[in-house]
Design a protein around this motif. Sequence first.
Motif, PDB file in Angstrom:
ATOM      1  N   THR A 226       0.837  -1.198   0.000  1.00 36.38           N
ATOM      2  CA  THR A 226       0.000   0.000   0.000  1.00 36.38           C
ATOM      3  C   THR A 226       0.875   1.252   0.000  1.00 36.38           C
ATOM      4  OG1 THR A 226      -0.155   0.220   2.417  1.00 36.38           O
ATOM      5  CG2 THR A 226      -1.765  -1.215   1.336  1.00 36.38           C
ATOM      6  N   TYR A 227       0.287   2.326  -0.530  1.00 37.84           N
ATOM      7  CA  TYR A 227       0.944   3.635  -0.553  1.00 37.84           C
ATOM      8  C   TYR A 227       0.103   4.636   0.217  1.00 37.84           C
ATOM      9  CZ  TYR A 227       4.841   2.848  -3.677  1.00 37.84           C
ATOM     10  OH  TYR A 227       6.029   2.440  -4.198  1.00 37.84           O
ATOM     11  N   LYS A 228       0.768   5.631   0.795  1.00 37.57           N
ATOM     12  CA  LYS A 228       0.040   6.687   1.496  1.00 37.57           C
ATOM     13  C   LYS A 228       0.483   8.050   0.980  1.00 37.57           C
ATOM     14  CE  LYS A 228       3.278   7.169   5.377  1.00 37.57           C
ATOM     15  NZ  LYS A 228       3.406   7.117   6.847  1.00 37.57           N
ATOM     16  N   GLU A 229      -0.402   9.015   1.117  1.00 35.37           N
ATOM     17  CA  GLU A 229      -0.136  10.369   0.628  1.00 35.37           C
ATOM     18  C   GLU A 229       0.362  11.241   1.772  1.00 35.37           C
ATOM     19  OE1 GLU A 229      -2.457  14.153  -1.484  1.00 35.37           O
ATOM     20  OE2 GLU A 229      -3.555  12.338  -0.929  1.00 35.37           O
ATOM     21  N   ILE A 230       1.455  11.955   1.514  1.00 37.08           N
ATOM     22  CA  ILE A 230       1.998  12.918   2.471  1.00 37.08           C
ATOM     23  C   ILE A 230       2.299  14.203   1.711  1.00 37.08           C
ATOM     24  CG2 ILE A 230       3.888  13.480   4.054  1.00 37.08           C
ATOM     25  CD1 ILE A 230       4.225  10.513   4.576  1.00 37.08           C
ATOM     26  N   ASN A 231       1.614  15.240   2.066  1.00 40.07           N
ATOM     27  CA  ASN A 231       1.823  16.546   1.433  1.00 40.07           C
ATOM     28  C   ASN A 231       1.757  16.475  -0.089  1.00 40.07           C
ATOM     29  OD1 ASN A 231       2.217  17.734   3.991  1.00 40.07           O
ATOM     30  ND2 ASN A 231       4.396  17.215   3.960  1.00 40.07           N
ATOM     31  N   GLY A 232       0.784  15.742  -0.585  1.00 41.46           N
ATOM     32  CA  GLY A 232       0.542  15.695  -2.018  1.00 41.46           C
ATOM     33  C   GLY A 232       1.369  14.689  -2.792  1.00 41.46           C
ATOM     34  N   LYS A 233       2.270  13.966  -2.105  1.00 40.50           N
ATOM     35  CA  LYS A 233       3.083  12.943  -2.756  1.00 40.50           C
ATOM     36  C   LYS A 233       2.846  11.593  -2.068  1.00 40.50           C
ATOM     37  CE  LYS A 233       5.203  15.764  -5.593  1.00 40.50           C
ATOM     38  NZ  LYS A 233       5.018  15.703  -7.052  1.00 40.50           N
ATOM     39  N   TYR A 234       2.916  10.516  -2.869  1.00 36.31           N
ATOM     40  CA  TYR A 234       2.676   9.177  -2.334  1.00 36.31           C
ATOM     41  C   TYR A 234       3.991   8.472  -2.008  1.00 36.31           C
ATOM     42  CZ  TYR A 234      -2.261   9.508  -3.557  1.00 36.31           C
ATOM     43  OH  TYR A 234      -3.581   9.872  -3.618  1.00 36.31           O
ATOM     44  N   PHE A 235       3.967   7.760  -0.876  1.00 37.65           N
ATOM     45  CA  PHE A 235       5.131   7.012  -0.405  1.00 37.65           C
ATOM     46  C   PHE A 235       4.699   5.593  -0.043  1.00 37.65           C
ATOM     47  CE2 PHE A 235       6.027  11.423   0.391  1.00 37.65           C
ATOM     48  CZ  PHE A 235       7.385  11.564   0.144  1.00 37.65           C
ATOM     49  N   LEU A 236       5.652   4.674  -0.152  1.00 38.04           N
ATOM     50  CA  LEU A 236       5.390   3.301   0.255  1.00 38.04           C
ATOM     51  C   LEU A 236       5.015   3.280   1.730  1.00 38.04           C
ATOM     52  CD1 LEU A 236       5.411   0.246  -0.268  1.00 38.04           C
ATOM     53  CD2 LEU A 236       7.876   0.271   0.185  1.00 38.04           C
ATOM     54  N   ASN A 237       3.860   2.672   2.033  1.00 38.45           N
ATOM     55  CA  ASN A 237       3.355   2.646   3.401  1.00 38.45           C
ATOM     56  C   ASN A 237       3.550   1.282   4.039  1.00 38.45           C
ATOM     57  OD1 ASN A 237       1.945   3.708   5.660  1.00 38.45           O
ATOM     58  ND2 ASN A 237       0.091   2.651   4.983  1.00 38.45           N
ATOM     59  N   PHE A 238       3.322   0.239   3.270  1.00 41.49           N
ATOM     60  CA  PHE A 238       3.318  -1.109   3.829  1.00 41.49           C
ATOM     61  C   PHE A 238       3.591  -2.106   2.711  1.00 41.49           C
ATOM     62  CE2 PHE A 238       0.812  -5.016   4.586  1.00 41.49           C
ATOM     63  CZ  PHE A 238       1.419  -5.459   5.740  1.00 41.49           C
ATOM     64  N   TYR A 239       4.397  -3.103   3.033  1.00 39.19           N
ATOM     65  CA  TYR A 239       4.691  -4.168   2.074  1.00 39.19           C
ATOM     66  C   TYR A 239       4.769  -5.485   2.841  1.00 39.19           C
ATOM     67  CZ  TYR A 239       7.304  -7.067  -1.231  1.00 39.19           C
ATOM     68  OH  TYR A 239       7.704  -8.082  -2.062  1.00 39.19           O
ATOM     69  N   LYS A 240       4.088  -6.492   2.322  1.00 39.28           N
ATOM     70  CA  LYS A 240       4.142  -7.810   2.939  1.00 39.28           C
ATOM     71  C   LYS A 240       4.260  -8.863   1.846  1.00 39.28           C
ATOM     72  CE  LYS A 240       1.736 -10.929   6.134  1.00 39.28           C
ATOM     73  NZ  LYS A 240       0.620 -11.065   7.085  1.00 39.28           N
TER      74      LYS A 240
END
Length: 801
Positions: free
Chosen positions: A710-724
């Motif tokens: 999953t990816y999450k948005e921080i200040n308008g940009k998406y970052f890797l949030n979780f990987y399994k």
Amino acid sequence: MKNILLLICCTCFILIKTQVISQHPYILLGEPTHGDGAVFDEKVKIIKQLSKDHNFKTILFEAGFYDNFKAWELYKINGDINIYNSSIFKIWSETKAFQELISYIKQNPEIKILGIDCQEGQLFEQYYLEDLKNTLSKNKINISEDELQMIDKIIINKDLENLKNDEDEKSKYNSVCQKILSAFASLQNKDYKTKVIEQSFKSSKAEVDYTLRQLNKEFFAVQNPRDLQMAENFIFLQKELKNEKLILWAANYHIANNLKDFKLTDISVDYIKNFQTQEKQLTGHNEESLEDKINQINEIKESITLGKILKDYYKDQLYALAFTSYEGNYSGFHEMATPILTPPENSLESDLFIKKSEPILINLKIYPKEEFYTSAFGYLPILMKWKNVFDGIYYIPKMYPPEIISYRENIKKTLKAEDKRKITGKLLDEKTQNPIKYGNIYFKSSNRSVVTNDNGDFSITSPLSPDYMIVSAIGYKNDSVRITGQNKITISLKSSGEKISDIDELVLKNKKALSASEILEKARDNIEKNYIQTPYNQKFYVSTERYNDKNVLKYQEQALVELFNSGGMNSSNNAEKGIFGEILQYKNSSEIPVKQNWDTGIGNLWVQINRDIILSKANVLYRSNSYDLTTKKLIEYDGKKVYKIDFVNNSPGSYSTGYGYPAPESSKGTIYIENKTFAVVRYEHCIVRKVSQNKYMKYPVQSFHKIIETYKEINGKYFLNFYKQINKSNFLNEDKIVGSNYENFYLMSEDVKTNELTEYKRPLIKLKPDFEAKTDEKFWETSNFYIEDQNFRFENCSFED
């Protein structure tokens, strides 16, 4: 006789500082194995002397032909000499000797490194396709996208499974290759780069051709096809570089000339037996049986080496210098320090050792013995007429393994337990009270977040002041909970209740609905807009676990890792390249001792990064032509509408899945793309691999892999949030499962920083070797570390759950 021999050694056999080898414009410098540190150090000295005193300006390596052309081109553009760490094989590039060499080259910019090998690496995978397309376009050679995709898949990514078994596919591939080669051949007045791109194509096609022969179990002696292509690449460069003098850095075997007089005597066979015993003592097993090893070595009689081809071509213009040693250690079996077995009496090494000789160059043209033993090939004593094989042998009394560069850093910051409360909780479906897995939990005031496990559990440190906890999950409406003094919390989410089904039935803002392929195309086009393109730091909690079929934990490592992504989020065939980091906190929770190898436990993080949907190209987002796209729906996720697209791979292989041998037999999954920004926010993939068995396995094995990201948005940009990633291996006996192993690897984002960055120097692929293990139990008690299921089991390859 011994006194005469000693006199000859003192008067006629000369040190490297004399003029013997410099009289030849083409010098080949060998090495007994690829783990000879003393040889590396001597070769660097020789190269410096030849450069300084005799005007040698080009060094060729037994390394990628295109890789090193590209490294030289990029170095000339940006001045970063470290690009050669990506073009030269790590057996050399990770040594202090090689780092000394490139420092010397930086000080002497008229010197360059190029390569002759058809075995290419990172730069070829990253740049060659674009260079090929640009060259074809510049010369008005028309190649379709489908044809380029075939070249990308087969020539560049070496996905050969379908080619091996499908004659029609092979015919199409050969037709495309012939079309390109014929077009190149028809060009007039080609510039240097066009010639290099053409030669790179020939070279890489040659590697594909002989690899296919290997896969189809066709016999050819030793590495003859590779040696032939390396020789052709050498001759190509010599012609293009015209009057330049050349030094080649390669193995003793490859630079050898005539090996037809090779003799495998009883003495040699006894040494092979001793090698087998030594290997088993060091590693616990033998890579090959004694019979196979003897047969393999006997093939040397049929060798047509690079050195022979070049000697026939250049005659006395070429000087081949081998290296050998009497005692010491080299980096041998699995990079272990391996002792040299004492050479037999009357061998070259023994004669020189008895005389307590210093390092010395033996000029074989005037050496008095016609036939003698020496250990130039992997420290195995061989009886042969060595003057027909090499022009000289450089003797070093004592060998040592190469000194490897260390990435250990003194991390200035000290990680301590945070002065915050820890909240544990559970996330449930409001209606069914079933746990919600992989839900996102984070505080409004922080970039920090956690993800619920398969039981819906989570733990997160809370700010001391009141704050709002934001909760979201796929298919549910977002919620927020005010946190004041709670230590335990249960949260229920309402289903989004969306009834929207097929996108094809929708009309969005009076426009025709997009097809699944059009949605993926827009997602690709918006990568730079949606994902950060500048350097950033990100901390991850990382865990790897291994269980047997009785659910007994056999191995577990946990860590807090901080990464430095130097170039932002861009796709490549080597996703780990440009990512650096350090292990900040470490915990070994199993009884098995921690292994320091780069490819175990937490050190395997670079492999998982190579499965990332944005960073890697080997997936449905970038290689969508390899997939059939099916269900297309709009659903609620993280407070937004997202497209849900199911996919099934129609030609599974390393090109489209990232998994090589044993090749995948099926892969399918789901990708979730936000409907306004077209950012990929979630990815699920399941791979089933073919049954395989190697000689160390009692039973055949079939492996299954499930990835959730999953990816999450921080200040308008998406970052890797979780990987399994969950791996399961079934051991089969007559098609019945007789045992299983389970592995669980995951990482969860802890924090992201886009300014005031820590610029780490340790490459991600070298995360674990030589690191300082730091374990602070209080830190782990107060961390946001993910609570994993104790009874985890591999779920079937279905995403209905």
